[in-house]
Design a protein around this motif. Sequence first.
Motif, short mmCIF file in Angstrom:
data_model
loop_
_atom_site.label_atom_id
_atom_site.label_comp_id
_atom_site.label_asym_id
_atom_site.label_seq_id
_atom_site.Cartn_x
_atom_site.Cartn_y
_atom_site.Cartn_z
N SER A 26 0.83 -1.21 0.00
CA SER A 26 0.00 0.00 0.00
C SER A 26 0.86 1.25 0.00
O SER A 26 0.51 2.26 -0.59
CB SER A 26 -0.95 0.00 1.19
N LYS A 27 2.02 1.19 0.64
CA LYS A 27 2.94 2.33 0.66
C LYS A 27 3.50 2.56 -0.74
O LYS A 27 3.60 3.70 -1.20
CB LYS A 27 4.06 2.07 1.66
N LEU A 28 3.84 1.45 -1.43
CA LEU A 28 4.34 1.59 -2.81
C LEU A 28 3.25 2.11 -3.73
O LEU A 28 3.51 2.92 -4.62
CB LEU A 28 4.86 0.24 -3.31
N ASP A 29 2.03 1.65 -3.53
CA ASP A 29 0.92 2.14 -4.35
C ASP A 29 0.75 3.65 -4.17
O ASP A 29 0.57 4.38 -5.14
CB ASP A 29 -0.39 1.45 -3.96
N ARG A 30 0.79 4.11 -2.95
CA ARG A 30 0.65 5.55 -2.69
C ARG A 30 1.78 6.34 -3.34
O ARG A 30 1.55 7.40 -3.91
CB ARG A 30 0.60 5.82 -1.19
N LYS A 31 2.99 5.79 -3.27
CA LYS A 31 4.13 6.50 -3.88
C LYS A 31 3.96 6.57 -5.40
O LYS A 31 4.19 7.61 -6.01
CB LYS A 31 5.44 5.79 -3.55
N SER A 32 3.58 5.47 -6.00
CA SER A 32 3.43 5.48 -7.45
C SER A 32 2.25 6.37 -7.88
O SER A 32 2.33 7.07 -8.88
CB SER A 32 3.24 4.07 -7.99
N LEU A 33 1.18 6.33 -7.11
CA LEU A 33 0.05 7.21 -7.41
C LEU A 33 0.45 8.68 -7.30
O LEU A 33 0.07 9.49 -8.14
CB LEU A 33 -1.13 6.91 -6.49
N GLU A 34 1.20 9.00 -6.28
CA GLU A 34 1.66 10.38 -6.10
C GLU A 34 2.59 10.79 -7.23
O GLU A 34 2.52 11.90 -7.75
CB GLU A 34 2.34 10.55 -4.73
N ARG A 35 3.49 9.88 -7.62
CA ARG A 35 4.40 10.18 -8.72
C ARG A 35 3.61 10.43 -10.00
O ARG A 35 3.87 11.38 -10.74
CB ARG A 35 5.39 9.04 -8.91
N ASN A 36 2.61 9.57 -10.27
CA ASN A 36 1.77 9.76 -11.45
C ASN A 36 0.99 11.07 -11.39
O ASN A 36 0.83 11.75 -12.40
CB ASN A 36 0.81 8.59 -11.61
N ARG A 37 0.51 11.42 -10.21
CA ARG A 37 -0.22 12.68 -10.05
C ARG A 37 0.69 13.86 -10.37
O ARG A 37 0.31 14.79 -11.07
CB ARG A 37 -0.78 12.81 -8.64
N ARG A 38 1.92 13.82 -9.85
CA ARG A 38 2.88 14.91 -10.10
C ARG A 38 3.22 15.00 -11.59
O ARG A 38 3.29 16.10 -12.15
CB ARG A 38 4.14 14.72 -9.27
N LEU A 39 3.42 13.86 -12.24
CA LEU A 39 3.71 13.88 -13.68
C LEU A 39 2.53 14.43 -14.47
O LEU A 39 2.71 15.19 -15.42
CB LEU A 39 4.06 12.47 -14.17
N HIS A 40 1.34 14.04 -14.06
CA HIS A 40 0.14 14.54 -14.73
C HIS A 40 0.02 16.06 -14.55
O HIS A 40 -0.29 16.79 -15.51
CB HIS A 40 -1.09 13.82 -14.16
N MET A 41 0.24 16.56 -13.34
CA MET A 41 0.19 18.00 -13.08
C MET A 41 1.26 18.73 -13.88
O MET A 41 1.01 19.81 -14.43
CB MET A 41 0.35 18.30 -11.59
N LYS A 42 2.44 18.15 -13.97
CA LYS A 42 3.53 18.77 -14.73
C LYS A 42 3.13 18.88 -16.20
O LYS A 42 3.35 19.91 -16.84
CB LYS A 42 4.80 17.93 -14.59
N ASP A 43 2.50 17.84 -16.73
CA ASP A 43 2.04 17.87 -18.11
C ASP A 43 0.96 18.94 -18.31
O ASP A 43 0.98 19.67 -19.30
CB ASP A 43 1.50 16.48 -18.49
N LEU A 44 0.04 19.04 -17.37
CA LEU A 44 -1.02 20.06 -17.48
C LEU A 44 -0.45 21.47 -17.41
O LEU A 44 -0.88 22.36 -18.16
CB LEU A 44 -2.06 19.86 -16.38
#
Length: 187
Positions: A26-44
């Motif tokens: 669950s900790k890895l899932d949260r990290k990967s989700l957060e990383r994806n969120r940051r990449l998505h925000m960077k793209d936006l």
Amino acid sequence: MVSAQHYKIMEEERIRESIPRKGNSSKLDRKSLERNRRLHMKDLFAKLASLIIPTSRCKSKYPSHALVGEVITHVKQLQERVETLKQRKQILEATEETAGGSDSSSPEITVKDLGFIFEVCVICGLKKKLMLHQVINVLVEEAAEVIAVSHSTVGGRIFYTIYFQAVSSRIGIEISRVHQRLKELIL
């Protein structure tokens, strides 16, 4: 075409499936989700920057807080432009209603400061001979550079619109003087 939201969900599922299930998954899932969120925000933010900021300034990395400030300024300018155009439309509609096709009303002139450029609107009847080159000569004598000229006929009236800017931003243009000289010329 796959939307950004759909792509994000597919990417999150792919990451979940590739991570082995152990005690700290669950900790890895949260990290990967957060990383994806940051990449998505960077793209936006990159897409937003490409829409708002000129390409010459957009090539270097633009801080997100500065980008938000630019967007706010741009939206405010667009709102002011919309209000100006609404007022102009109301004036034109009112003028059209009062003119009613008659040519007896005297010419009208307005000079507006739109920021970096200025606008002259001249409204006159079809029978009134307006020497447009004389209006442009007055602007040139007042240290203005004409950017665009347009005209339209509505009812029994002709609407001339001239956009101009100061030849030198340090010198500027005295709008009241331009308005007075054009008023004397037209009336």
